[in-house]
Design a protein around this motif. Sequence first.
Motif, PDB file in Angstrom:
ATOM      1  N   MET A  62       0.841  -1.173   0.000  1.00  0.00           N
ATOM      2  CA  MET A  62       0.000   0.000   0.000  1.00  0.00           C
ATOM      3  C   MET A  62       0.889   1.240   0.000  1.00  0.00           C
ATOM      4  N   LYS A  63       0.480   2.244  -0.752  1.00  0.00           N
ATOM      5  CA  LYS A  63       1.196   3.527  -0.772  1.00  0.00           C
ATOM      6  C   LYS A  63       0.263   4.632  -0.302  1.00  0.00           C
ATOM      7  N   LEU A  64       0.833   5.516   0.480  1.00  0.00           N
ATOM      8  CA  LEU A  64       0.129   6.717   0.914  1.00  0.00           C
ATOM      9  C   LEU A  64       0.878   7.920   0.374  1.00  0.00           C
ATOM     10  N   TYR A  65       0.156   8.807  -0.274  1.00  0.00           N
ATOM     11  CA  TYR A  65       0.711  10.073  -0.751  1.00  0.00           C
ATOM     12  C   TYR A  65       0.103  11.162   0.130  1.00  0.00           C
ATOM     13  N   LEU A  66       0.889  11.720   1.015  1.00  0.00           N
ATOM     14  CA  LEU A  66       0.416  12.736   1.959  1.00  0.00           C
ATOM     15  C   LEU A  66       0.885  14.095   1.471  1.00  0.00           C
ATOM     16  N   VAL A  67      -0.070  14.977   1.190  1.00  0.00           N
ATOM     17  CA  VAL A  67       0.237  16.265   0.564  1.00  0.00           C
ATOM     18  C   VAL A  67      -0.373  17.404   1.381  1.00  0.00           C
ATOM     19  N   ARG A  68       0.442  18.414   1.615  1.00  0.00           N
ATOM     20  CA  ARG A  68      -0.109  19.665   2.154  1.00  0.00           C
ATOM     21  C   ARG A  68      -0.654  20.448   0.968  1.00  0.00           C
ATOM     22  N   HIS A  69      -1.778  21.110   1.152  1.00  0.00           N
ATOM     23  CA  HIS A  69      -2.396  21.915   0.089  1.00  0.00           C
ATOM     24  C   HIS A  69      -1.418  22.942  -0.473  1.00  0.00           C
ATOM     25  N   GLY A  70      -1.734  23.463  -1.647  1.00  0.00           N
ATOM     26  CA  GLY A  70      -0.917  24.487  -2.283  1.00  0.00           C
ATOM     27  C   GLY A  70      -1.101  25.854  -1.632  1.00  0.00           C
ATOM     28  N   ALA A  71      -0.280  26.793  -2.053  1.00  0.00           N
ATOM     29  CA  ALA A  71      -0.347  28.173  -1.549  1.00  0.00           C
ATOM     30  C   ALA A  71      -1.720  28.765  -1.874  1.00  0.00           C
ATOM     31  N   TYR A  72      -2.220  29.586  -0.984  1.00  0.00           N
ATOM     32  CA  TYR A  72      -3.557  30.149  -1.180  1.00  0.00           C
ATOM     33  C   TYR A  72      -3.517  31.672  -1.156  1.00  0.00           C
ATOM     34  N   ALA A  73      -4.575  32.247  -1.696  1.00  0.00           N
ATOM     35  CA  ALA A  73      -4.695  33.704  -1.783  1.00  0.00           C
ATOM     36  C   ALA A  73      -5.698  34.177  -0.730  1.00  0.00           C
ATOM     37  N   LEU A  74      -5.254  35.035   0.159  1.00  0.00           N
ATOM     38  CA  LEU A  74      -6.141  35.504   1.233  1.00  0.00           C
ATOM     39  C   LEU A  74      -7.301  36.357   0.727  1.00  0.00           C
ATOM     40  N   ASP A  75      -7.166  36.912  -0.461  1.00  0.00           N
ATOM     41  CA  ASP A  75      -8.252  37.746  -0.994  1.00  0.00           C
ATOM     42  C   ASP A  75      -9.378  36.912  -1.610  1.00  0.00           C
ATOM     43  N   THR A  76      -9.300  35.586  -1.491  1.00  0.00           N
ATOM     44  CA  THR A  76     -10.339  34.707  -2.045  1.00  0.00           C
ATOM     45  C   THR A  76     -11.055  33.943  -0.940  1.00  0.00           C
ATOM     46  N   PHE A  77     -11.134  34.516   0.226  1.00  0.00           N
ATOM     47  CA  PHE A  77     -11.685  33.813   1.383  1.00  0.00           C
ATOM     48  C   PHE A  77     -13.172  33.514   1.205  1.00  0.00           C
ATOM     49  N   THR A  78     -13.549  32.265   1.474  1.00  0.00           N
ATOM     50  CA  THR A  78     -14.950  31.823   1.427  1.00  0.00           C
ATOM     51  C   THR A  78     -15.293  31.199   2.771  1.00  0.00           C
ATOM     52  N   ASP A  79     -16.512  30.687   2.898  1.00  0.00           N
ATOM     53  CA  ASP A  79     -16.888  30.012   4.145  1.00  0.00           C
ATOM     54  C   ASP A  79     -16.115  28.702   4.336  1.00  0.00           C
ATOM     55  N   ARG A  80     -15.452  28.209   3.304  1.00  0.00           N
ATOM     56  CA  ARG A  80     -14.619  27.008   3.399  1.00  0.00           C
ATOM     57  C   ARG A  80     -13.132  27.364   3.293  1.00  0.00           C
ATOM     58  N   GLY A  81     -12.807  28.602   3.636  1.00  0.00           N
ATOM     59  CA  GLY A  81     -11.419  29.039   3.607  1.00  0.00           C
ATOM     60  C   GLY A  81     -11.044  29.611   2.259  1.00  0.00           C
ATOM     61  N   PRO A  82      -9.790  30.041   2.138  1.00  0.00           N
ATOM     62  CA  PRO A  82      -9.352  30.670   0.890  1.00  0.00           C
ATOM     63  C   PRO A  82      -9.121  29.642  -0.228  1.00  0.00           C
ATOM     64  N   ALA A  83      -9.182  30.135  -1.455  1.00  0.00           N
ATOM     65  CA  ALA A  83      -8.893  29.328  -2.643  1.00  0.00           C
ATOM     66  C   ALA A  83      -7.393  29.356  -2.908  1.00  0.00           C
ATOM     67  N   LEU A  84      -6.942  28.469  -3.767  1.00  0.00           N
ATOM     68  CA  LEU A  84      -5.534  28.463  -4.157  1.00  0.00           C
ATOM     69  C   LEU A  84      -5.193  29.716  -4.947  1.00  0.00           C
ATOM     70  N   SER A  85      -3.973  30.166  -4.793  1.00  0.00           N
ATOM     71  CA  SER A  85      -3.456  31.250  -5.628  1.00  0.00           C
ATOM     72  C   SER A  85      -3.018  30.631  -6.953  1.00  0.00           C
TER      73      SER A  85
END
Length: 148
Positions: A1-24
């Motif tokens: 079994m393989k696990l690929y553990l990834v931290r999300h990409g960089a995000y843009a603070l000016d795109t904040f939604t109720d689920r957090g900011p979107a990626l830049s």
Amino acid sequence: MKLYLVRHGAYALDTFTDRGPALSSYGREQARSVGCHLAEQDASLTHVITSGYLRAQETAALIQEALGSSLEPIELMDFSPSGDPYTMKSILEALEGEEILVVGHMSSIAYLARSLCSHAPSVFDTCTMVTLEGVPNEWFLRDVFHTP
């Protein structure tokens, strides 16, 4: 079994939604880079897990796009920034899959990686990916990928 553990990409603070900011735009490039790296490794995902935050979901979608994967991601708040690594570990061990992509956040992904393998890094920059291989309670660090 393989696990690929990834931290999300960089995000843009000016795109904040109720689920957090979107990626830049840079974060989208990072996610595509991870996807290309996995494609070069001939990854064949059986499951995709993300937190409920937009930046993690977008990162997973872009990685899947690069792989040509159409799996429906499993969205679990247990993989959010304050997620418990032991709960995450239990969820992963209960899945019957060969190659699992998990996209989460710095603290949750780092804690999860370290709870599975003592050789895993304890800090993840944006879109850092760690590949672990093994079986429950016996994981080995196979790769650490940092986006440019």
